[in-house]
Design a protein around this motif. Structure first.
Motif, PDB file in Angstrom:
ATOM      1  N   VAL A  78       7.920  -9.360  -4.786  1.00 55.54           N
ATOM      2  CA  VAL A  78       7.877  -8.182  -3.675  1.00 55.54           C
ATOM      3  C   VAL A  78       8.189  -6.925  -4.268  1.00 55.54           C
ATOM      4  O   VAL A  78       7.284  -5.808  -3.910  1.00 55.54           O
ATOM      5  CB  VAL A  78       8.856  -8.505  -2.454  1.00 55.54           C
ATOM      6  CG1 VAL A  78       9.123  -7.241  -1.728  1.00 55.54           C
ATOM      7  CG2 VAL A  78       8.586  -9.726  -1.989  1.00 55.54           C
ATOM      8  N   GLN A  79       9.118  -6.627  -5.071  1.00 50.62           N
ATOM      9  CA  GLN A  79       9.244  -5.211  -5.648  1.00 50.62           C
ATOM     10  C   GLN A  79       8.254  -4.796  -6.556  1.00 50.62           C
ATOM     11  O   GLN A  79       7.565  -3.438  -6.554  1.00 50.62           O
ATOM     12  CB  GLN A  79      10.402  -5.576  -6.600  1.00 50.62           C
ATOM     13  CG  GLN A  79      11.092  -3.775  -7.062  1.00 50.62           C
ATOM     14  CD  GLN A  79      11.327  -3.147  -5.598  1.00 50.62           C
ATOM     15  OE1 GLN A  79      12.036  -3.664  -4.917  1.00 50.62           O
ATOM     16  NE2 GLN A  79      11.115  -2.024  -5.621  1.00 50.62           N
ATOM     17  N   ILE A  80       7.417  -5.535  -7.359  1.00 55.18           N
ATOM     18  CA  ILE A  80       6.214  -5.279  -8.048  1.00 55.18           C
ATOM     19  C   ILE A  80       5.263  -4.853  -6.989  1.00 55.18           C
ATOM     20  O   ILE A  80       4.319  -3.755  -7.387  1.00 55.18           O
ATOM     21  CB  ILE A  80       5.580  -6.435  -9.101  1.00 55.18           C
ATOM     22  CG1 ILE A  80       6.655  -6.824 -10.213  1.00 55.18           C
ATOM     23  CG2 ILE A  80       4.330  -5.962  -9.396  1.00 55.18           C
ATOM     24  CD1 ILE A  80       6.313  -7.934 -10.909  1.00 55.18           C
ATOM     25  N   LEU A  81       4.674  -5.540  -6.182  1.00 55.73           N
ATOM     26  CA  LEU A  81       3.864  -4.983  -5.064  1.00 55.73           C
ATOM     27  C   LEU A  81       4.206  -3.775  -4.608  1.00 55.73           C
ATOM     28  O   LEU A  81       3.388  -3.017  -4.060  1.00 55.73           O
ATOM     29  CB  LEU A  81       3.821  -6.106  -3.941  1.00 55.73           C
ATOM     30  CG  LEU A  81       3.131  -7.454  -4.486  1.00 55.73           C
ATOM     31  CD1 LEU A  81       3.290  -8.609  -3.433  1.00 55.73           C
ATOM     32  CD2 LEU A  81       1.688  -7.459  -4.924  1.00 55.73           C
ATOM     33  N   VAL A  82       5.526  -3.559  -4.240  1.00 55.55           N
ATOM     34  CA  VAL A  82       6.159  -2.312  -3.588  1.00 55.55           C
ATOM     35  C   VAL A  82       5.544  -1.031  -4.727  1.00 55.55           C
ATOM     36  O   VAL A  82       5.067  -0.068  -4.179  1.00 55.55           O
ATOM     37  CB  VAL A  82       7.443  -2.435  -2.779  1.00 55.55           C
ATOM     38  CG1 VAL A  82       7.892  -0.859  -2.720  1.00 55.55           C
ATOM     39  CG2 VAL A  82       7.602  -3.299  -1.816  1.00 55.55           C
TER      40      VAL A  82
END
Length: 185
Positions: A113-117
């Motif tokens: 999720v953090q990578i996508l954000v």
């Protein structure tokens, strides 16, 4: 690009010469199209655009299937045995072959999720919803196409280039059996 795997060819034992069924993700690559002019320079350096292979010659593919021996992972041709090496891949696709193809630690969903954000400029809620729908650190290729189109419309070219390359890699080098998901890493 066509990914040939053991599961790419399915046979029926009823016929003497079984029908060849080819699994290719070429349509998914073409569904995204060429990169918009604003990101062509960003994705051109990857050499992935030029290595997309699309063939409809079933006779050629059928011949290769007949000559393939799973036990030795090589082709047994009339002139002798042939094994495709990494040097062959490098020469044909113009991709540098150095180091591990991918050597990453298992990715936790929160990290995905953090990578996508950070890289695709999506909201935390959208990233959580997508990874939740895919049951892990995966996202749907259609979702990536939608992100690509939105980033192009907003003029966020770096995020658009990342989404384009993620889609391209998800359909070619890192295609999996789902044919619809790609690993976030």
């Amino acid at each position: 690009m066509m990914i040939l795997t053991n599961s790419a060819f399915l046979y029926t034992s009823i016929q003497e010469r079984p029908e060849l069924k080819l699994s290719s993700h070429g349509r998914k690559v073409h569904s995204l199209g060429r990169p918009v002019p604003a990101i062509e320079g960003l994705v051109a350096g990857t050499a992935l655009i030029a290595c997309s292979v699309d063939t409809g010659d079933r006779r050629l593919l059928s011949s290769f299937v007949e000559w393939w021996h799973r036990e030795t992972s090589s082709f047994h041709l009339p002139v002798g045995e042939l094994t495709i090496t990494l040097d062959d891949v490098s020469s044909l696709l113009h991709l540098p072959v150095v180091g591990d193809l991918h050597a990453f630690q298992p990715l936790h969903v929160d990290d995905a999720v953090q990578i996508l954000v950070n890289l695709l400029m999506v909201s935390v809620e959208a990233a959580r919803t997508e990874t939740g729908q895919c049951c892990g650190p995966y996202i749907r290729l259609q979702w990536v196409r939608d992100i690509y189109e939105r980033r192009c419309q907003a003029g966020h070219w770096i995020a658009a280039a990342r989404a384009y390359l993620l889609h391209l890699l998800g359909c070619t080098l890192f295609a999996n059996k789902s044919a619809t998901n790609v690993h976030v890493v």
